[in-house]
Design a protein around this motif. Structure first.
Motif, PDB file in Angstrom:
ATOM      1  N   VAL A 198       0.845  -1.199   0.000  1.00 12.56           N
ATOM      2  CA  VAL A 198       0.000   0.000   0.000  1.00 12.56           C
ATOM      3  C   VAL A 198       0.878   1.245   0.000  1.00 12.56           C
ATOM      4  CG1 VAL A 198      -1.732   1.321   1.284  1.00 12.56           C
ATOM      5  CG2 VAL A 198      -1.938  -1.163   1.134  1.00 12.56           C
ATOM      6  N   ALA A 199       1.867   1.289   0.875  1.00 11.58           N
ATOM      7  CA  ALA A 199       2.757   2.460   0.940  1.00 11.58           C
ATOM      8  C   ALA A 199       3.527   2.640  -0.363  1.00 11.58           C
ATOM      9  CB  ALA A 199       3.713   2.324   2.121  1.00 11.58           C
ATOM     10  N   ALA A 200       3.986   1.551  -0.951  1.00 11.83           N
ATOM     11  CA  ALA A 200       4.784   1.633  -2.183  1.00 11.83           C
ATOM     12  C   ALA A 200       3.993   2.235  -3.340  1.00 11.83           C
ATOM     13  CB  ALA A 200       5.302   0.251  -2.567  1.00 11.83           C
ATOM     14  N   ARG A 201       2.681   2.034  -3.352  1.00 14.63           N
ATOM     15  CA  ARG A 201       1.849   2.612  -4.415  1.00 14.63           C
ATOM     16  C   ARG A 201       1.886   4.134  -4.393  1.00 14.63           C
ATOM     17  NH1 ARG A 201      -1.940  -1.842  -3.420  1.00 14.63           N
ATOM     18  NH2 ARG A 201      -3.170  -0.574  -1.984  1.00 14.63           N
ATOM     19  N   TYR A 202       2.238   4.707  -3.265  1.00 14.50           N
ATOM     20  CA  TYR A 202       2.256   6.164  -3.106  1.00 14.50           C
ATOM     21  C   TYR A 202       3.669   6.694  -2.911  1.00 14.50           C
ATOM     22  CZ  TYR A 202      -2.696   5.453  -2.844  1.00 14.50           C
ATOM     23  OH  TYR A 202      -3.976   5.089  -3.160  1.00 14.50           O
ATOM     24  N   LEU A 203       4.633   6.026  -3.499  1.00 16.04           N
ATOM     25  CA  LEU A 203       6.033   6.414  -3.317  1.00 16.04           C
ATOM     26  C   LEU A 203       6.277   7.854  -3.748  1.00 16.04           C
ATOM     27  CD1 LEU A 203       8.898   5.725  -2.485  1.00 16.04           C
ATOM     28  CD2 LEU A 203       9.261   4.782  -4.774  1.00 16.04           C
TER      29      LEU A 203
END
Length: 148
Positions: free
Chosen positions: A134-139
């Protein structure tokens, strides 16, 4: 010999099953709210004497205090475990950023791999794979938050 091998495999599988952090239930809206409201969150935390200068400082600064949870809930990070969600965002960001850097520098990645080194292994152990994704999608958005 087979018993020793079986015991080693059992320990390894056990470590994989129980070594991974439990998911916080981090959602896209949690990360979006964090990015959108970071300045407000930062301002509110200044009132508590917390420094949010970078992702790692943020991860360590958070406590399980009810007031901190209320600040996070007010700014769109949902649930009673909002502190854990923000910690997952920070750790997920660190991991995604590291992987981005390794992709940009294949020689360094190759050297680390040949040495069997993972400089962020401890951080990986503190966040679930689901929360990392989830966090990586918003890098890109998290880069803007933490780089500013």
């Amino acid at each position: 010999m087979k018993k020793i091998l079986f015991a080693c495999v059992a320990l390894f599988v056990g470590a994989l099953l129980f070594g991974q952090a439990k998911s916080t239930g981090l959602t896209d809206s949690d990360v979006q709210a964090f990015c959108k409201n970071f300045k407000k969150i930062e301002s509110d935390f200044d009132n508590y004497g917390m420094e949010l200068s970078d992702a790692q400082a943020l991860a360590y600064a958070l406590g399980a205090d009810d007031a901190v949870t209320r600040v996070l809930n007010k700014n769109g990070i949902s649930g009673a475990n909002a502190v854990e969600k923000v910690r997952a965002i920070a750790y997920g960001y660190i991991i995604a950023r590291f992987e981005q850097e390794m992709a940009a520098d294949p020689e360094a990645a190759k050297i680390l791999k040949s040495m069997g080194q993972d400089p962020i292994a401890e951080i990986r152990a503190n966040v679930s794979a689901a929360d990392q994704k989830v966090a990586a999608r918003y890098l890109q958005q998290l880069n803007e938050v933490f780089d500013n």
